[in-house]
Every structure is written in structure tokens, then in C-alpha cells.
Scaffold this motif. Sequence first.
Motif, short mmCIF file in Angstrom:
data_model
loop_
_atom_site.label_atom_id
_atom_site.label_comp_id
_atom_site.label_asym_id
_atom_site.label_seq_id
_atom_site.Cartn_x
_atom_site.Cartn_y
_atom_site.Cartn_z
N UNK A 1 0.84 -1.20 0.00
CA UNK A 1 0.00 0.00 0.00
C UNK A 1 0.88 1.25 0.00
N UNK A 2 0.45 2.33 -0.68
CA UNK A 2 1.28 3.56 -0.77
C UNK A 2 1.70 4.12 0.58
N UNK A 3 0.81 4.02 1.60
CA UNK A 3 1.16 4.60 2.90
C UNK A 3 2.16 3.75 3.67
N UNK A 4 2.52 2.57 3.16
CA UNK A 4 3.51 1.73 3.82
C UNK A 4 4.85 1.70 3.07
N UNK A 5 4.94 2.35 1.93
CA UNK A 5 6.11 2.17 1.07
C UNK A 5 7.38 2.79 1.63
N UNK A 6 7.27 3.72 2.55
CA UNK A 6 8.45 4.26 3.20
C UNK A 6 8.75 3.54 4.51
N UNK A 7 7.70 3.18 5.24
CA UNK A 7 7.89 2.62 6.57
C UNK A 7 8.37 1.17 6.54
N UNK A 8 8.16 0.46 5.41
CA UNK A 8 8.56 -0.95 5.39
C UNK A 8 10.08 -1.10 5.49
N UNK A 9 10.82 -0.04 5.24
CA UNK A 9 12.28 -0.12 5.33
C UNK A 9 12.78 0.22 6.73
N UNK A 10 11.89 0.57 7.64
CA UNK A 10 12.29 0.82 9.01
C UNK A 10 12.51 -0.50 9.74
N UNK A 11 13.50 -0.58 10.63
CA UNK A 11 13.74 -1.84 11.34
C UNK A 11 12.56 -2.24 12.21
N UNK A 12 12.23 -3.51 12.17
CA UNK A 12 11.18 -4.13 12.98
C UNK A 12 9.78 -3.64 12.61
N UNK A 13 9.64 -2.99 11.46
CA UNK A 13 8.30 -2.60 11.01
C UNK A 13 7.68 -3.74 10.23
N UNK A 14 6.42 -4.06 10.57
CA UNK A 14 5.69 -5.11 9.87
C UNK A 14 4.37 -4.55 9.39
N UNK B 1 16.72 2.59 -3.00
CA UNK B 1 15.73 1.52 -3.20
C UNK B 1 14.33 2.12 -3.14
N UNK B 2 13.47 1.62 -3.98
CA UNK B 2 12.08 2.09 -3.99
C UNK B 2 11.18 0.90 -4.31
N UNK B 3 9.90 1.05 -4.02
CA UNK B 3 8.94 -0.02 -4.27
C UNK B 3 7.81 0.53 -5.13
N UNK B 4 7.38 -0.26 -6.12
CA UNK B 4 6.34 0.15 -7.06
C UNK B 4 5.38 -1.00 -7.27
N UNK B 5 4.29 -0.69 -7.94
CA UNK B 5 3.32 -1.72 -8.31
C UNK B 5 3.70 -2.33 -9.65
N UNK B 6 3.57 -3.63 -9.77
CA UNK B 6 3.74 -4.30 -11.05
C UNK B 6 2.50 -4.06 -11.93
N UNK B 7 2.67 -4.02 -13.26
CA UNK B 7 1.51 -3.77 -14.14
C UNK B 7 0.36 -4.76 -13.93
N UNK B 8 0.68 -6.03 -13.68
CA UNK B 8 -0.35 -7.05 -13.51
C UNK B 8 -0.61 -7.37 -12.04
N UNK B 9 -0.13 -6.51 -11.14
CA UNK B 9 -0.33 -6.74 -9.71
C UNK B 9 0.94 -7.26 -9.06
N UNK B 10 1.09 -6.98 -7.81
CA UNK B 10 2.27 -7.41 -7.08
C UNK B 10 3.19 -6.24 -6.81
N UNK B 11 4.26 -6.53 -6.06
CA UNK B 11 5.22 -5.49 -5.66
C UNK B 11 6.50 -5.65 -6.45
N UNK B 12 7.12 -4.53 -6.79
CA UNK B 12 8.39 -4.52 -7.50
C UNK B 12 9.37 -3.65 -6.72
N UNK B 13 10.43 -4.27 -6.18
CA UNK B 13 11.47 -3.53 -5.46
C UNK B 13 12.59 -3.22 -6.45
N UNK B 14 12.89 -1.93 -6.57
CA UNK B 14 13.86 -1.47 -7.56
C UNK B 14 15.09 -0.91 -6.86
N UNK B 15 16.27 -1.46 -7.20
CA UNK B 15 17.55 -1.02 -6.66
C UNK B 15 18.29 -0.29 -7.76
N UNK B 16 18.62 0.99 -7.53
CA UNK B 16 19.33 1.79 -8.52
C UNK B 16 20.70 2.15 -7.96
#
Length: 458
Positions: free
Chosen positions: A393-406, A432-447
Motif C-alpha cells: 500500500x502507498x502509505x507503507x512504502x516508506x515505513x517498510x524499510x524501518x527496522x522491525x516494522x511489519x 531503493x524504492x517499491x512500485x506496483x507491477x503492471x499485472x499486480x504485485x510489488x516490484x522492489x527497484x535497486x538503482x
Amino acid sequence: MKRGANSLRWRLIRRLVALQAALLALLLIMIVGLLWMSGSMMTLESEDDVFNALREAVTRDADGGLSLRPTSALNRLRTDVPDLWFVVRDDHGHVVSEGSVPPEYARIGDALNAIGQGRLGWNMGDPARPTAQVRRILTPAGTVHAMTGPGGQVPLWRVLVSTMLVLVAFIFPAILLMALATLVATPIVVRRTMKGLDQAAADAGRIDVEQRGVRLATTDVPTEAMPLVDAVNAALGRLDEGYARQQRFLMDAAHELRTPIAILQTRLEGAVANPENARLLEDVARLANLAEQMLDLQRLDQQAITFASVDLVATVQRVAADLAPLVIAAGYTIAFEADTAQILLQADRSALERALANLVQNAIQHGGRRGTISLRVHSDRTIEVADEGGGVAPDHRERIFEPFHRVQPLDRGVGLGLHLVREIVRRHGGRISVHDEPLGGACFRLSFPIAAPVARFS
């Protein structure tokens, strides 16, 4: 500094101006009180009553001399002032007087006729003697020269009016001038005084969990604020000690867990293959991965990353091959894609492999146990790990990288994997960032950047 009710600058300005006004008012009250108690206030300019009465009462008689008309003001003075006296002369030598003229002034005669106005009295410390005032006044008989003594007590209203005139003429301008000086000087004093606190606040703003040992600067801090700064520094010291104890505990626990986890994994691999054992092996693998994550975090804190030339395509392909059995056992298929045959990058290969392994473990856990887990390498030094699960979910895309966040309270993970990935990528100078896949699902992108990053400790 903010202007408002809690601003030290404006508190000082308001209170200093109020204090100055109170001190000036107190000074005025003290002066008036001293004059009142000494009796000076009772005779202060009371001659005005006599001169005002004479302006209406002095007239000419039939022979052209001076005479007095019994006006109401003069009659009132005669009643209220038992020792009333005055002498009136004109320029032709005509005189009219009343009362007992003090001998000190009886012989003055017309010597003061040319004086417009004046007060006659004695030096301070001399024996008490009567005072007098002379003034040229305009009457129905023309301009005359009058001399008189005090005309009784000053009425209270006149005292109040005189006090207000003093306030308006002297006190209010003084308050205004001091308020203006306070308004200009106080911000300068506060700014210079708070310079040390501003530096301490800037130091506090740079404090981070990864920069331990930082303390607030005490240079130029006002003595009154030193207890607060010392208390904050002491608290930071206790936090550093607590963090160090926590890190030692985590490392010791991770080391202690590795041996029983390895024994359990060996026994399960030797047992009869069935769906239950496969699920247990997956759980044991998750435990082993958690222990490695805890150790990885400690290694990142205690040593610098070693950079060398690494082939991104080969590294991602190797991780995909190593984790393929675990991915397939969890019910997924695995796919690897690359835009080119080779992409060289200055990186720490083992740290990069740990980051990719954590992303694959995260996809296994949150991919819904269906579909494909894809690892893709692009020519712009970008790596993607994608699944076909429910996404983030968009409101979790920053917080998921915090330690011990579930994301889910009952999630089987502990929230260290993605935090470890972000730390590794950041120390490679990437993001690192997280996006939505075109057909659903999560895509983690490392640049990753083109230039080689500088190896650094936490």
C-alpha cells in the motif's frame, strides 16, 4: 526564533517594558508622597487661586485708584485662607492690599513692578519663612503687578491633573523611549545569548541512530541552560550504552541460534520427504535467514564495505539459481531477465548478494504462494525483484524499510530484511524504492550510481 506567546524575546520585551513602567510609576508616587508628607504639595502653586480671584476683583474707584470688588472667588478665599494677603500696584503708583503682608516683602514696594513673574523664597535648610509669588496680571483696572503668599491647600483634582501632566510630559515619553530601546536591544542580546543553544540545536538535529557518540556542543551555551544541555548529553550517553548492549545481545543471540538451526535443518533434510517436512524446512530456512540478518546488521555497523568490480548480471543470476529450490518449494516459479550480458559495478559482492536474498525471501513471504518471482537486471544499473502478490500500500512504502516494522501485526517476519537491504544499497551510494507491477504485485527497484561510492563505517 518564533514570535509568539512562548518566544523568549517577546516575553523579555513585555516584562522589561512593564517593569520599567512600574518603576517609573513607583518613582512618581514616591515623589508625590514625599511632597505631600513634607507639606510642599499643599502650597504648590496655590497662589494661582489668588491671582485668578484678583483678575476679576481688581477695579478702579471714582478717583482712578485701585479697589476690590467682592467677587465670589475673593470671598471664598477670604473664608478658606485665614492668613490671606496680597498687594496690588499699577504703573501709576496706586496700591490696594489686604491681609498682613510679611515684613520680608512689605518694603519691596514698586521695585519688582517690571518683573513679569517670579517666586520669592529661601534656600533649602534655612529656617521656615513665608514665600511669595509676583506676577503681572490683566484685570478690569488694566495690567497690574500683584504679589501674594500661598493661597491655601491645593485641591485634590489639581494634584491629579498635575500628576497626569507630569505623566504625559515626562513619564510616558520616558516609557516610550525605554520601550523602544528594549525592543531594539533585547533581540540582539537574546540572539547573542542563544547562539550556543542554536549550535546545540543544530547538533541535535544531526543526531541519528547510525551516528552514535555525538554530543551537543556546550561552547557559548548560557550558564542557565547548561543543566539542560548536560542532561541531554547524559541521556545520549545512556542511549549509546543501551544501544551497544542491545547490539551485543543481538549478535550473541544470532551466533547462538546458528548451531541449533543448522542441526535442525540437517535432520529435516534427512527425514522422509512430505509436504509437512517441506513446510518445516521453509520455516527453518526463515529462522536461519533471520539469524544471518541479525549478524549482517552487526557486520555493517562494525566494518566498512569492501568495493571491487562486480558483474551485476552474473551476481543476480547466481542468487536466482541458489534460491530457486526454496522459491519452487514455496509454490512459485522463478524467472531471471537481463538487458545485456554484463554490467560492471564497484560493489561488495557478498553484501549485494545478501540484499538480493532478502528481497527474494520477502517475495516468498508476501507473494501469496502463487505466480512468478522475477529478478531483472537493466542496463541503467537497476535491479528489480518482483512478485505477483498483493503489493504494498502507498502509505507503507516508506515505513517498510524501518527496522522491525511489519505491515501486518501477525506477520511471521520481524521486519529486519528490508531494513538491511536499504542499508546495503545506501552504502553503495544507491537507492531503493517499491512500485506496483503492471499485472499486480510489488516490484522492489535497486538503482546504483555509475561512480564508485566511498567505503564507510556506520
